[in-house]
Write an enzyme that holds these catalytic residues in place. Structure first.
Site, PDB file in Angstrom:
ATOM      1  N   ASP A  91       4.741  -5.570   9.794  1.00 49.96           N
ATOM      2  CA  ASP A  91       5.726  -4.953  10.720  1.00 49.96           C
ATOM      3  C   ASP A  91       5.678  -5.973  12.137  1.00 49.96           C
ATOM      4  OD1 ASP A  91       6.753  -3.273   8.757  1.00 49.96           O
ATOM      5  OD2 ASP A  91       5.899  -1.600   9.971  1.00 49.96           O
TER       6      ASP A  91
ATOM      7  N   THR B  37      -0.858   7.623  -0.750  1.00 47.63           N
ATOM      8  CA  THR B  37      -2.312   7.404  -1.437  1.00 47.63           C
ATOM      9  C   THR B  37      -3.041   6.282  -1.158  1.00 47.63           C
ATOM     10  OG1 THR B  37      -1.462   5.790  -3.139  1.00 47.63           O
ATOM     11  CG2 THR B  37      -1.118   8.268  -3.650  1.00 47.63           C
TER      12      THR B  37
ATOM     13  N   ASP C  40       0.426  -2.509  12.221  1.00 50.91           N
ATOM     14  CA  ASP C  40       0.983  -2.964  10.890  1.00 50.91           C
ATOM     15  C   ASP C  40       1.275  -4.513  10.963  1.00 50.91           C
ATOM     16  OD1 ASP C  40       2.769  -3.674   8.905  1.00 50.91           O
ATOM     17  OD2 ASP C  40       2.463  -1.517   8.232  1.00 50.91           O
TER      18      ASP C  40
ATOM     19  N   ARG D 222       0.785  -1.234   0.039  1.00 50.57           N
ATOM     20  CA  ARG D 222      -0.055  -0.139  -0.188  1.00 50.57           C
ATOM     21  C   ARG D 222       0.857   1.235   0.127  1.00 50.57           C
ATOM     22  NH1 ARG D 222      -4.508   1.025   4.437  1.00 50.57           N
ATOM     23  NH2 ARG D 222      -2.835   1.505   5.834  1.00 50.57           N
TER      24      ARG D 222
HETATM   25  C1  PRP Z   1      -1.375  -4.373   4.798  1.00 49.65           C
HETATM   26  C2  PRP Z   1      -2.050  -5.702   4.779  1.00 49.65           C
HETATM   27  C3  PRP Z   1      -2.946  -5.687   3.563  1.00 49.65           C
HETATM   28  C4  PRP Z   1      -3.140  -4.197   3.276  1.00 49.65           C
HETATM   29  C5  PRP Z   1      -4.509  -3.862   3.763  1.00 49.65           C
HETATM   30  O1  PRP Z   1      -0.106  -4.622   3.790  1.00 49.65           O
HETATM   31  O2  PRP Z   1      -1.085  -6.814   4.734  1.00 49.65           O
HETATM   32  O3  PRP Z   1      -2.283  -6.167   2.558  1.00 49.65           O
HETATM   33  O4  PRP Z   1      -2.266  -3.352   4.183  1.00 49.65           O
HETATM   34  O5  PRP Z   1      -4.745  -2.360   3.449  1.00 49.65           O
HETATM   35  P1  PRP Z   1      -5.858  -1.926   2.623  1.00 49.65           P
HETATM   36  O6  PRP Z   1      -7.048  -2.876   2.890  1.00 49.65           O
HETATM   37  O7  PRP Z   1      -6.165  -0.232   2.852  1.00 49.65           O
HETATM   38  O8  PRP Z   1      -5.265  -2.321   0.962  1.00 49.65           O
HETATM   39  P2  PRP Z   1       0.983  -3.577   3.611  1.00 49.65           P
HETATM   40  O9  PRP Z   1       0.670  -2.638   2.388  1.00 49.65           O
HETATM   41  O10 PRP Z   1       1.510  -2.901   4.872  1.00 49.65           O
HETATM   42  O11 PRP Z   1       2.176  -4.409   3.030  1.00 49.65           O
HETATM   43  P3  PRP Z   1       3.028  -5.503   3.443  1.00 49.65           P
HETATM   44  O12 PRP Z   1       2.139  -6.564   3.978  1.00 49.65           O
HETATM   45  O13 PRP Z   1       4.192  -5.880   2.678  1.00 49.65           O
HETATM   46  O14 PRP Z   1       3.633  -4.978   5.097  1.00 49.65           O
HETATM   47  N1  URA Z   2      -2.373  -2.623   7.180  1.00 52.65           N
HETATM   48  C1  URA Z   2      -2.131  -3.151   8.413  1.00 52.65           C
HETATM   49  O1  URA Z   2      -1.069  -3.891   8.426  1.00 52.65           O
HETATM   50  N2  URA Z   2      -2.991  -2.796   9.499  1.00 52.65           N
HETATM   51  C2  URA Z   2      -3.948  -1.898   9.424  1.00 52.65           C
HETATM   52  O2  URA Z   2      -4.486  -1.507  10.358  1.00 52.65           O
HETATM   53  C3  URA Z   2      -4.302  -1.434   7.764  1.00 52.65           C
HETATM   54  C4  URA Z   2      -3.414  -2.074   6.825  1.00 52.65           C
END
Ligand code: PRP
Ligand code: URA
Length: 209
Positions: A203, A108, A200, A104
């Protein structure tokens, strides 16, 4: 319209509390996510069809049930979805696993696709898309669009925690995809994080910041 199933089994809810707790460290967080994924897989497979087969027990011949129907595929959304895959594979060990890489954009909040690798026969499989978080819904919706573009027809979405906003986006974009979650939370905050959520997920699983 797609249906939303909230798994309120006490074991799932108990473990989710510790997953949410900010004092839970990486190792325990990872273990709990894995355990909840197994419990959710048990619930999500409740409706898979069975067929009769003939066997012989040590005592007599009998008719007994085995799983029939479509083969399963798991599609974790990288990277946090990976944290739930092994837990699901414990119950569905023959499932093939595809990967969709999305992150994400922090400004944006729009998903950026960077990797897609799928089993060759996804159109014949019942696919379970896996991501712990359904926040704005952008990532899950984009992942499912990417899968449909490549032939996927039969899809379910499995998440730990969902925001109402993300559920709405999914239901608008993909009314054919049922959603399975451990909790539906209150809302999103200004940074697109689920409130109260768990922070997150990527993380916390991998100890990054
Ligand atoms: C997180 C999570 C989802 C997304 C959800 O991933 O694991 O994939 O955010 O958010 P959304 O519904 O608003 O799209 P992130 O983009 O943080 O990537 P990562 O898993 O690589 O940390
Ligand atoms: N992605 C995450 O990992 N946590 C949230 O709360 C939203 C998006």
């Amino acid at each position: 319209m797609s249906r939303v199933y909230v798994f309120d089994h006490p074991l799932i809810q108990h473990k989710l509390t510790f997953i949410r707790d900010k004092h839970t460290g990486t190792k325990e967080f990872r273990e709990l996510v894995d355990e909840v994924a197994t419990l959710m897989a048990y619930e999500i497979t409740r409706d898979i069809p069975l067929e009769e087969t003939q066997i012989e027990t040590p005592v007599s011949a009998c008719s007994s049930k085995v799983i029939s129907g479509k083969k399963v595929g798991l599609v974790p959304i990288l990277r946090a979805g990976l944290g739930m895959v092994d837990g699901v594979l414990k119950l569905i060990p023959a499932a093939k696993v595809g990967h969709v890489g999305l992150y994400r954009d922090p400004e944006t909040l729009k998903p950026i696709e960077y990797y897609v690798k799928l089993p060759t026969d996804i159109e014949e499989r019942e696919l379970i898309v896996i991501d712990p978080m359904l926040a704005t819904g952008g990532s899950a919706s984009a992942a499912i669009t990417a899968l449909k573009k490549r032939g996927a027809k039969n899809l379910k979405l499995m998440c730990l925690v969902a925001a109402p906003e993300g559920i709405k986006v999914m239901q608008d974009d993909h009314p054919d995809v049922d959603i399975y979650v451990a909790a539906v939370d209150e809302c999103l905050n200004d940074h697109g994080y689920i409130v109260p959520g768990l922070g997150d997920a990527g993380d916390r699983l991998y100890g990054t910041k």
